[in-house]
Design a protein around this motif. Structure first.
Motif, PDB file in Angstrom:
ATOM      1  N   GLU A  44       3.446  -7.657  23.000  1.00 54.80           N
ATOM      2  CA  GLU A  44       3.983  -6.727  23.990  1.00 54.80           C
ATOM      3  C   GLU A  44       5.337  -6.188  23.562  1.00 54.80           C
ATOM      4  O   GLU A  44       6.003  -6.761  22.706  1.00 54.80           O
ATOM      5  CB  GLU A  44       4.159  -7.439  25.339  1.00 54.80           C
ATOM      6  N   GLY A  45       5.733  -5.105  24.211  1.00 55.76           N
ATOM      7  CA  GLY A  45       7.080  -4.564  24.011  1.00 55.76           C
ATOM      8  C   GLY A  45       7.138  -3.531  22.922  1.00 55.76           C
ATOM      9  O   GLY A  45       6.797  -2.383  23.128  1.00 55.76           O
ATOM     10  N   SER A  46       7.555  -3.968  21.741  1.00 55.56           N
ATOM     11  CA  SER A  46       7.689  -3.023  20.634  1.00 55.56           C
ATOM     12  C   SER A  46       7.410  -3.738  19.317  1.00 55.56           C
ATOM     13  O   SER A  46       7.412  -4.963  19.247  1.00 55.56           O
ATOM     14  CB  SER A  46       9.090  -2.414  20.618  1.00 55.56           C
ATOM     15  N   ILE A  47       7.165  -2.934  18.291  1.00 56.16           N
ATOM     16  CA  ILE A  47       6.951  -3.472  16.950  1.00 56.16           C
ATOM     17  C   ILE A  47       7.945  -2.822  15.997  1.00 56.16           C
ATOM     18  O   ILE A  47       8.440  -1.726  16.246  1.00 56.16           O
ATOM     19  CB  ILE A  47       5.507  -3.264  16.456  1.00 56.16           C
ATOM     20  N   ASP A  48       8.216  -3.519  14.912  1.00 58.23           N
ATOM     21  CA  ASP A  48       9.169  -3.035  13.911  1.00 58.23           C
ATOM     22  C   ASP A  48       8.447  -2.397  12.747  1.00 58.23           C
ATOM     23  O   ASP A  48       7.578  -3.021  12.124  1.00 58.23           O
ATOM     24  CB  ASP A  48      10.020  -4.195  13.379  1.00 58.23           C
ATOM     25  N   GLY A  49       8.830  -1.143  12.454  1.00 57.55           N
ATOM     26  CA  GLY A  49       8.322  -0.457  11.284  1.00 57.55           C
ATOM     27  C   GLY A  49       9.182  -0.802  10.082  1.00 57.55           C
ATOM     28  O   GLY A  49      10.324  -1.247  10.221  1.00 57.55           O
ATOM     29  N   PHE A  50       8.607  -0.602   8.903  1.00 50.71           N
ATOM     30  CA  PHE A  50       9.328  -0.858   7.661  1.00 50.71           C
ATOM     31  C   PHE A  50       9.103   0.282   6.684  1.00 50.71           C
ATOM     32  O   PHE A  50       8.080   0.960   6.727  1.00 50.71           O
ATOM     33  CB  PHE A  50       8.857  -2.182   7.024  1.00 50.71           C
ATOM     34  N   HIS A  51      10.095   0.473   5.825  1.00 49.24           N
ATOM     35  CA  HIS A  51       9.988   1.377   4.685  1.00 49.24           C
ATOM     36  C   HIS A  51       9.879   0.441   3.493  1.00 49.24           C
ATOM     37  O   HIS A  51      10.893  -0.028   2.973  1.00 49.24           O
ATOM     38  CB  HIS A  51      11.223   2.271   4.563  1.00 49.24           C
ATOM     39  N   HIS A  52       8.666   0.097   3.133  1.00 50.72           N
ATOM     40  CA  HIS A  52       8.350  -0.923   2.148  1.00 50.72           C
ATOM     41  C   HIS A  52       8.971  -2.248   2.621  1.00 50.72           C
ATOM     42  O   HIS A  52       8.451  -2.834   3.560  1.00 50.72           O
ATOM     43  CB  HIS A  52       8.786  -0.509   0.739  1.00 50.72           C
ATOM     44  N   LEU A  53      10.072  -2.698   2.045  1.00 47.03           N
ATOM     45  CA  LEU A  53      10.659  -3.974   2.463  1.00 47.03           C
ATOM     46  C   LEU A  53      11.896  -3.818   3.351  1.00 47.03           C
ATOM     47  O   LEU A  53      12.468  -4.809   3.797  1.00 47.03           O
ATOM     48  CB  LEU A  53      11.015  -4.822   1.234  1.00 47.03           C
ATOM     49  N   ASP A  54      12.308  -2.576   3.597  1.00 46.52           N
ATOM     50  CA  ASP A  54      13.497  -2.315   4.410  1.00 46.52           C
ATOM     51  C   ASP A  54      13.099  -2.002   5.848  1.00 46.52           C
ATOM     52  O   ASP A  54      12.201  -1.192   6.090  1.00 46.52           O
ATOM     53  CB  ASP A  54      14.284  -1.134   3.827  1.00 46.52           C
ATOM     54  N   LYS A  55      13.815  -2.630   6.800  1.00 47.60           N
ATOM     55  CA  LYS A  55      13.512  -2.410   8.216  1.00 47.60           C
ATOM     56  C   LYS A  55      13.705  -0.949   8.590  1.00 47.60           C
ATOM     57  O   LYS A  55      14.655  -0.316   8.168  1.00 47.60           O
ATOM     58  CB  LYS A  55      14.393  -3.304   9.079  1.00 47.60           C
TER      59      LYS A  55
END
Length: 179
Positions: A44-55
């Motif tokens: 629930e809530g939110s998810i974290d996107g990444f640019h390869h290994l960088d948040k």
């Protein structure tokens, strides 16, 4: 000539570690073509996107995978990243959700490492797919045939290799969903 996807509803299944551009680019393309999209997740809530290994950025989750019915959607998009599909393939509801689309013949679009979820769902046997090269062995071991192409369509599966293929990937999703 672009297909109008007005009235079409597409689920994007992802969790933390999703390759951000593989979520945002196809979602933007589908919405621009008139489709309604929802971000479905295992949390629930939110998810974290990444640019390869960088948040990267954070994305609001619309619904939990355990609370949705695949019948409410016309297609499923599985963005990649390494952590995202690896986490999803360990979740029974996520695996069952993906399997339901394939068994019903509804389009399932998976890019990069996302075919790991399709391997886990046991739906690649006898089908031709592409993916990030490191997933090739898993696809082959699951009975699939792997090809090195920008986009591969073996109904109902649409697969691509990596972010460089996003334009072809999004175009194929819109084409298939528009018919």
């Amino acid at each position: 000539m672009s297909a109008s996807l007005k009235g079409k509803k597409v689920a994007f299944l992802a969790t933390d570690g999703v390759e951000q551009v593989e979520l945002t680019d196809p979602r933007e393309a589908l919405e621009k073509a008139g489709a309604e999209t929802e971000l479905v997740s295992i949390k629930e809530g939110s998810i974290d996107g990444f640019h390869h290994l960088d948040k990267g950025d954070t994305f609001k989750v619309d619904k939990l995978v355990g609370d949705v019915d695949f019948n409410d959607y016309d297609a499923l998009v599985l963005p990649g990243g390494v952590a995202n599909p690896d986490e999803l393939r360990q979740d029974r509801a996520a695996v069952a959700f993906a399997r339901s689309f394939v068994e019903a013949g509804k389009p399932v679009a998976a890019i990069c490492h996302a075919p790991w979820l399709l391997v886990e769902a046991n739906v690649v046997r006898g089908r031709t797919l592409t993916s990030f090269p490191s997933v090739k062995t898993d696809i082959v071991n699951a009975g699939g045939h792997w090809v090195d192409e920008k986009v591969c369509y073996d109904a109902p599966l649409i697969t691509s290799r990596n972010p460089d293929d996003l334009e072809a990937f999004s175009s194929k999703i819109i084409e298939v969903l528009g018919h």
